[in-house]
Design an enzyme around this catalytic site. Structure first.
Site, short mmCIF file in Angstrom:
data_model
loop_
_atom_site.label_atom_id
_atom_site.label_comp_id
_atom_site.label_asym_id
_atom_site.label_seq_id
_atom_site.Cartn_x
_atom_site.Cartn_y
_atom_site.Cartn_z
N ASN A 99 1.99 -12.08 -4.82
CA ASN A 99 1.04 -12.51 -5.86
C ASN A 99 1.72 -13.58 -6.71
O ASN A 99 2.65 -13.29 -7.45
CB ASN A 99 0.67 -11.28 -6.71
CG ASN A 99 -0.29 -11.62 -7.84
OD1 ASN A 99 -0.51 -12.79 -8.15
ND2 ASN A 99 -0.84 -10.59 -8.45
N CYS B 142 -3.88 -14.47 -13.73
CA CYS B 142 -4.19 -14.72 -12.31
C CYS B 142 -5.52 -15.45 -12.09
O CYS B 142 -5.79 -15.96 -11.01
CB CYS B 142 -4.17 -13.41 -11.53
SG CYS B 142 -2.56 -12.62 -11.56
N HIS C 230 -8.00 -14.33 -4.94
CA HIS C 230 -6.66 -14.19 -5.52
C HIS C 230 -5.83 -13.25 -4.66
O HIS C 230 -6.26 -12.14 -4.33
CB HIS C 230 -6.79 -13.66 -6.95
CG HIS C 230 -5.49 -13.29 -7.56
ND1 HIS C 230 -4.41 -14.13 -7.54
CD2 HIS C 230 -5.07 -12.16 -8.17
CE1 HIS C 230 -3.38 -13.55 -8.12
NE2 HIS C 230 -3.76 -12.34 -8.51
N1 COA Z 1 7.60 1.68 -3.27
C1 COA Z 1 7.45 2.97 -2.94
N2 COA Z 1 6.65 3.81 -3.63
C2 COA Z 1 5.99 3.30 -4.68
C3 COA Z 1 6.11 1.97 -5.07
C4 COA Z 1 6.96 1.14 -4.35
N3 COA Z 1 7.14 -0.16 -4.62
N4 COA Z 1 5.34 1.76 -6.16
C5 COA Z 1 4.73 2.92 -6.44
N5 COA Z 1 5.15 3.85 -5.55
C6 COA Z 1 4.73 5.27 -5.45
C7 COA Z 1 4.20 5.79 -6.75
O1 COA Z 1 5.25 6.25 -7.57
C8 COA Z 1 3.29 6.90 -6.28
O2 COA Z 1 4.08 8.03 -5.98
P1 COA Z 1 3.53 9.52 -6.30
O3 COA Z 1 2.31 9.67 -5.43
O4 COA Z 1 4.68 10.38 -5.86
O5 COA Z 1 3.23 9.55 -7.76
C9 COA Z 1 2.74 6.37 -4.98
O6 COA Z 1 3.64 5.35 -4.54
C10 COA Z 1 1.37 5.76 -5.11
O7 COA Z 1 1.38 4.89 -6.25
P2 COA Z 1 0.10 4.16 -6.76
O8 COA Z 1 0.42 3.37 -7.97
O9 COA Z 1 -1.00 5.16 -6.81
O10 COA Z 1 -0.12 3.17 -5.53
P3 COA Z 1 -1.36 2.25 -5.23
O11 COA Z 1 -1.86 2.56 -3.90
O12 COA Z 1 -2.32 2.16 -6.36
O13 COA Z 1 -0.65 0.83 -5.08
C11 COA Z 1 -0.43 -1.22 -6.32
C12 COA Z 1 -0.02 0.25 -6.21
C13 COA Z 1 0.21 -1.80 -7.57
C14 COA Z 1 0.06 -1.93 -5.07
C15 COA Z 1 -1.97 -1.30 -6.38
O14 COA Z 1 -2.44 -0.42 -7.37
C16 COA Z 1 -2.46 -2.67 -6.67
O15 COA Z 1 -2.34 -3.57 -5.84
N6 COA Z 1 -3.11 -2.87 -7.85
C17 COA Z 1 -3.68 -4.13 -8.22
C18 COA Z 1 -2.64 -5.10 -8.54
C19 COA Z 1 -3.22 -6.43 -8.86
O16 COA Z 1 -4.21 -6.81 -8.31
N7 COA Z 1 -2.55 -7.12 -9.73
C20 COA Z 1 -2.84 -8.43 -10.07
C21 COA Z 1 -4.08 -8.64 -10.76
S1 COA Z 1 -3.82 -10.03 -11.68
#
Ligand code: COA
EC number: 2.3.1.180
Length: 324
Positions: free
Chosen positions: A272, A113, A242
């Site tokens: 993304n 990215c 980004h």
């Molecule tokens: N739909 C519904 N629920 C989802 C889900 C989806 N698509 N994906 C995860 N969940 C659930 C999880 O299982 C978890 O459930 P639990 O509480 O029962 O265990 C809950 O939602 C929270 O998950 P979590 O992973 O803690 O969510 P988050 O708030 O961290 O969001 C991302 C997840 C991936 C959106 C976030 O972490 C993120 O944006 N990270 C950075 C990604 C990034 O920048 N990537 C590119 C860099 S190059």
């Protein structure tokens, strides 16, 4: 003789035709429009088909950037991608040939990215050294090909696309001049964002840890380029970070003291798009018409590797075609 500055003079973007909404994904995996919008800010993304490879999208974006600059050639072509058409050879020579630029230096940069910020900085070094007088820099990725289509933690986030910038030698006072840049890496974070070795492996990401590191790394590099350019956070007209997650954009703005209203938001419509994310967001800002030549702009990215960096530049004097 070395040039005083590298100046952006054209921008272009390209998107696959197929729109995949949050409702489409909710029909095939355990997720919801409400969760995706609230946790990421994304409403829809594009998926490439077999006719829309990385090189096809890169060529389209590159052609538009050249047209936006009113030129038909460049001295150097860099494609930032982690989803090249083939593992070997690189994608850039094919894109150069597609654009009628056979014979020029052309190579790929692999920084996930952060790829566009890496490629833009590399092109700036090449122009400032006097080695070339112009460059076409393209960020292009078709990440949806690497995803497990049933994995809700990655499928809701990523989309496909390409974006490009044309630069040539000029002065630091011209609109579009690159004022400062900084690049970094930390290979100890190799497994945070990866396609593990082995046949049939899919892309995987440790979302929470990536979120924390992305905010810290992007905020640090924004502060570095602001200091190098001699700008205060309050001077920034546009933060083009980004496009991974709306919450990340807002947190980087708040940590650096740049008002959240200055953060360009394009991820709602494309998700993304990895290396394409920043040039597509720039193209989007250009087509919305809310940027003026000379505006102070900061680009920043974080990605697999891990890699990160930032660029301070002024907004170019250009017209841009809407890729949507
Ligand atoms: N739909 C519904 N629920 C989802 C889900 C989806 N698509 N994906 C995860 N969940 C659930 C999880 O299982 C978890 O459930 P639990 O509480 O029962 O265990 C809950 O939602 C929270 O998950 P979590 O992973 O803690 O969510 P988050 O708030 O961290 O969001 C991302 C997840 C991936 C959106 C976030 O972490 C993120 O944006 N990270 C950075 C990604 C990034 O920048 N990537 C590119 C860099 S190059």
């Amino acid at each position: 003789m070395s040039a005083a500055s590298a100046v952006v003079r054209g921008l272009g973007g390209a998107l696959p035709r197929k729109v995949v909404t949050n409702e489409h994904l909710s029909a095939v995996m355990d997720t919801s429009d409400e969760w995706i919008r609230r946790r990421t800010g994304i409403a829809e993304r594009r998926h490439s088909d077999e006719t829309e490879s990385t090189s096809v999208l890169a060529t389209m974006a590159g052609r538009r950037a050249l047209a936006s600059a009113g030129v038909d050639s460049a001295g150097l072509l860099i494609v930032a991608t982690s989803t090249p058409d083939k593992v070997c050879p690189a994608t850039a020579p094919k894109v150069a040939a597609n654009l009628g630029l056979k014979g020029i230096a052309a190579f790929d940069v692999s920084a996930v990215c952060s790829g566009f910020v890496y490629a833009l900085t590399t092109a700036t070094w090449a122009i400032r050294s006097g080695s070339v007088d112009s460059a076409l820099v393209i960020g292009a990725d078709t990440f949806t090909r690497l995803l497990d289509p049933t994995d809700r933690t990655t499928s809701v986030i990523f989309g496909d696309g390409a974006g490009a910038a044309y630069l040539s030698a000029g002065t630091a006072e011209e609109p579009g001049a690159i004022k400062a840049s900084t690049l970094h890496s930390d290979g100890e974070g190799e497994t945070l964002i990866q396609v593990p070795e082995g046949p049939g492996s899919f892309f995987e990401m440790q979302g929470k840890e990536v979120f924390t590191q992305a905010v810290a790394a992007m905020s640090d590099s924004v502060e570095t380029v602001l200091a190098s350019a001699g700008w205060a956070a309050g001077d920034v007209d546009s933060l083009i970070a980004h496009q991974a997650n709306l919450r990340i954009l807002n947190t980087v703005a708040s940590v650096t003291g740049i008002p959240a209203s200055k953060a360009e938001v394009h991820l709602d419509r494309v998700g993304n798009t990895s290396a394409a994310s920043i040039p597509l967001a720039m193209t989007d800002a250009g087509t919305k018409g809310h940027r003026s030549p000379g505006d102070k702009v900061v680009l920043t990215a974080f990605g697999g590797g891990t890699t990160w960096g930032a660029v301070a530049m002024t907004w170019p004097s250009i017209s841009v075609v809407d890729p949507h």
